[in-house]
Write a protein that holds these residues in place. Structure first.
Motif, PDB file in Angstrom:
ATOM      1  N   VAL A  71       0.854  -1.184   0.000  1.00  0.00           N
ATOM      2  CA  VAL A  71       0.000   0.000   0.000  1.00  0.00           C
ATOM      3  C   VAL A  71       0.895   1.240   0.000  1.00  0.00           C
ATOM      4  N   PRO A  72       0.911   2.005  -1.091  1.00  0.00           N
ATOM      5  CA  PRO A  72       1.743   3.225  -1.144  1.00  0.00           C
ATOM      6  C   PRO A  72       1.356   4.212  -0.048  1.00  0.00           C
ATOM      7  N   SER A  73       2.297   5.047   0.329  1.00  0.00           N
ATOM      8  CA  SER A  73       2.065   6.018   1.409  1.00  0.00           C
ATOM      9  C   SER A  73       0.894   6.941   1.089  1.00  0.00           C
ATOM     10  N   SER A  74       0.794   7.349  -0.175  1.00  0.00           N
ATOM     11  CA  SER A  74      -0.295   8.252  -0.550  1.00  0.00           C
ATOM     12  C   SER A  74      -1.655   7.583  -0.358  1.00  0.00           C
ATOM     13  N   LEU A  75      -1.721   6.302  -0.629  1.00  0.00           N
ATOM     14  CA  LEU A  75      -2.985   5.592  -0.461  1.00  0.00           C
ATOM     15  C   LEU A  75      -3.286   5.358   1.013  1.00  0.00           C
ATOM     16  N   LYS A  76      -2.247   5.168   1.814  1.00  0.00           N
ATOM     17  CA  LYS A  76      -2.458   5.027   3.260  1.00  0.00           C
ATOM     18  C   LYS A  76      -3.145   6.272   3.818  1.00  0.00           C
ATOM     19  N   ARG A  77      -2.766   7.435   3.305  1.00  0.00           N
ATOM     20  CA  ARG A  77      -3.398   8.670   3.770  1.00  0.00           C
ATOM     21  C   ARG A  77      -4.883   8.672   3.428  1.00  0.00           C
ATOM     22  N   THR A  78      -5.221   8.169   2.232  1.00  0.00           N
ATOM     23  CA  THR A  78      -6.630   8.080   1.853  1.00  0.00           C
ATOM     24  C   THR A  78      -7.367   7.121   2.767  1.00  0.00           C
ATOM     25  N   VAL A 152     -15.210 -13.703  -8.124  1.00  0.00           N
ATOM     26  CA  VAL A 152     -15.727 -15.026  -7.765  1.00  0.00           C
ATOM     27  C   VAL A 152     -14.869 -15.590  -6.639  1.00  0.00           C
ATOM     28  N   ALA A 153     -15.491 -16.262  -5.689  1.00  0.00           N
ATOM     29  CA  ALA A 153     -14.766 -16.893  -4.584  1.00  0.00           C
ATOM     30  C   ALA A 153     -15.101 -18.379  -4.550  1.00  0.00           C
ATOM     31  N   LEU A 154     -14.068 -19.188  -4.604  1.00  0.00           N
ATOM     32  CA  LEU A 154     -14.213 -20.637  -4.459  1.00  0.00           C
ATOM     33  C   LEU A 154     -13.192 -21.110  -3.438  1.00  0.00           C
ATOM     34  N   GLY A 155     -13.633 -21.860  -2.449  1.00  0.00           N
ATOM     35  CA  GLY A 155     -12.710 -22.352  -1.439  1.00  0.00           C
ATOM     36  C   GLY A 155     -12.036 -21.196  -0.732  1.00  0.00           C
ATOM     37  N   GLY A 156     -10.710 -21.126  -0.844  1.00  0.00           N
ATOM     38  CA  GLY A 156      -9.953 -20.041  -0.252  1.00  0.00           C
ATOM     39  C   GLY A 156      -9.313 -19.149  -1.285  1.00  0.00           C
ATOM     40  N   VAL A 157      -9.881 -19.107  -2.491  1.00  0.00           N
ATOM     41  CA  VAL A 157      -9.318 -18.336  -3.598  1.00  0.00           C
ATOM     42  C   VAL A 157     -10.343 -17.302  -4.075  1.00  0.00           C
ATOM     43  N   PHE A 158      -9.876 -16.074  -4.283  1.00  0.00           N
ATOM     44  CA  PHE A 158     -10.720 -15.038  -4.854  1.00  0.00           C
ATOM     45  C   PHE A 158     -10.223 -14.713  -6.255  1.00  0.00           C
ATOM     46  N   PHE A 159     -11.119 -14.744  -7.217  1.00  0.00           N
ATOM     47  CA  PHE A 159     -10.805 -14.463  -8.616  1.00  0.00           C
ATOM     48  C   PHE A 159     -11.344 -13.071  -8.945  1.00  0.00           C
ATOM     49  N   GLY A 160     -10.461 -12.087  -9.000  1.00  0.00           N
ATOM     50  CA  GLY A 160     -10.899 -10.732  -9.279  1.00  0.00           C
ATOM     51  C   GLY A 160     -11.327 -10.573 -10.728  1.00  0.00           C
ATOM     52  N   GLU A 161     -12.448  -9.916 -10.941  1.00  0.00           N
ATOM     53  CA  GLU A 161     -12.975  -9.744 -12.290  1.00  0.00           C
ATOM     54  C   GLU A 161     -12.836  -8.315 -12.808  1.00  0.00           C
ATOM     55  N   SER A 162     -13.334  -7.350 -12.080  1.00  0.00           N
ATOM     56  CA  SER A 162     -13.283  -5.983 -12.582  1.00  0.00           C
ATOM     57  C   SER A 162     -13.516  -5.003 -11.440  1.00  0.00           C
ATOM     58  N   MET A 163     -13.151  -3.744 -11.679  1.00  0.00           N
ATOM     59  CA  MET A 163     -13.396  -2.691 -10.705  1.00  0.00           C
ATOM     60  C   MET A 163     -13.697  -1.389 -11.436  1.00  0.00           C
ATOM     61  N   PHE A 164     -14.285  -0.443 -10.719  1.00  0.00           N
ATOM     62  CA  PHE A 164     -14.551   0.872 -11.295  1.00  0.00           C
ATOM     63  C   PHE A 164     -14.420   1.915 -10.195  1.00  0.00           C
ATOM     64  N   CYS A 165     -14.283   3.157 -10.589  1.00  0.00           N
ATOM     65  CA  CYS A 165     -14.352   4.250  -9.617  1.00  0.00           C
ATOM     66  C   CYS A 165     -14.812   5.514 -10.322  1.00  0.00           C
ATOM     67  N   THR A 166     -15.501   6.365  -9.567  1.00  0.00           N
ATOM     68  CA  THR A 166     -15.910   7.675 -10.071  1.00  0.00           C
ATOM     69  C   THR A 166     -15.360   8.788  -9.193  1.00  0.00           C
ATOM     70  N   ALA A 167     -14.600   8.417  -8.153  1.00  0.00           N
ATOM     71  CA  ALA A 167     -13.944   9.392  -7.282  1.00  0.00           C
ATOM     72  C   ALA A 167     -12.478   9.001  -7.160  1.00  0.00           C
ATOM     73  N   PRO A 168     -11.577   9.976  -7.131  1.00  0.00           N
ATOM     74  CA  PRO A 168     -10.142   9.666  -7.061  1.00  0.00           C
ATOM     75  C   PRO A 168      -9.808   8.726  -5.903  1.00  0.00           C
ATOM     76  N   ASN A 169      -9.056   7.676  -6.227  1.00  0.00           N
ATOM     77  CA  ASN A 169      -8.545   6.708  -5.254  1.00  0.00           C
ATOM     78  C   ASN A 169      -9.608   5.804  -4.633  1.00  0.00           C
ATOM     79  N   ALA A 170     -10.864   5.932  -5.045  1.00  0.00           N
ATOM     80  CA  ALA A 170     -11.915   5.125  -4.421  1.00  0.00           C
ATOM     81  C   ALA A 170     -11.685   3.637  -4.643  1.00  0.00           C
ATOM     82  N   SER A 171     -11.421   3.236  -5.889  1.00  0.00           N
ATOM     83  CA  SER A 171     -11.250   1.804  -6.158  1.00  0.00           C
ATOM     84  C   SER A 171      -9.945   1.290  -5.569  1.00  0.00           C
TER      85      SER A 171
END
Length: 234
Positions: A71-78, A152-171
């Motif tokens: 986690v970059p320092s700038s994101l930690k501040r957010t 998607v989550a199966l067992g102990g694995v999470f399969f990331g599909e997509s993300m979006f944001c409309t505000a800076p740093n939200a996603s």
């Protein structure tokens, strides 16, 4: 190298048979049984309007181990600012549709087609697909969805599909929060599917597909991500 055509049975060829781009098979459907079979085998659908369903298993594979999150320092501040409220599984339909509409550099249109939305909403109803949401207050005091991630989550694995944001740093802040939660829950592995500079900055790393498949089988042997998804209060 041959590309396999799928028919009625929800079975897939060995991912090692994929072509150099990672394309393994074509056709089939987006039934629940086939999607679960695909993810459990390290395979995912990705195609655009007017194309048949394409099934992929890239080599190398981009993965993120939750304990190696950077986690970059700038994101930690957010994250410390409290400017967003984070939730899980409260707006799956809104998140996947916002992801479908989000502009992607270098892409014309979206691969999250209406039939994909319908299929993943069915997975969500079964507790196999999940969303994380970031909310921010508007000037009127109402809350607005400003970021989201689904997968998607199966067992102990999470399969990331997509993300979006409309505000800076939200996603970004939401993703870091989700990864920390997944790690605390006992998630063994996050499948990032394809390499991007954005995910590499979070500590994701490429690995040979054969190694990924070994870790995937191990992760599927647990039930770490089963049950309700909810961030702790406070």
């Amino acid at each position: 190298m041959s590309i396999y055509r799928l028919f009625d049975d929800p079975v897939f060829p060995d991912p090692a048979e994929a072509d150099p781009t990672g394309l393994l098979a074509i056709g089939g459907d987006l039934s629940l049984q086939r999607l679960v079979s695909a993810y459990a085998g390290g395979i995912f659908p990705w195609y655009t309007k007017g194309s048949p369903i394409l099934w992929w298993s890239p080599d190398p594979r981009l993965v993120l181990f939750p304990q190696r999150l950077h986690v970059p320092s700038s994101l930690k501040r957010t994250l410390n600012s409290g400017c967003f409220r984070y939730t899980l599984d409260t707006a799956f339909g809104m998140v996947i549709r916002a992801c479908a509409k989000a502009p992607r550099p270098g892409q014309d249109g979206t691969w999250i087609l209406p039939e994909m939305v319908q299929a993943y909403e069915a997975l969500h109803a079964l507790g196999l697909a999940h969303s994380a949401e970031a909310w921010a207050q508007t000037e009127t005091g109402a809350e607005e969805l400003v970021g989201g991630v689904y997968g998607v989550a199966l067992g102990g694995v999470f399969f990331g599909e997509s993300m979006f944001c409309t505000a800076p740093n939200a996603s970004k802040a939401l993703f870091a929060t989700l990864v920390r939660w997944l790690g605390a829950r006992g998630c063994a592995l996050i499948d990032c599917q394809q390499t991007t500079a954005h995910l590499l900055r979070f500590g994701a790393q490429e690995m040979p597909r054969r190694d990924f498949l070994v870790l995937l089988r191990q992760g599927l042997a647990t039930n770490a991500l089963a049950g309700p998804w909810e961030f702790a209060a406070g």
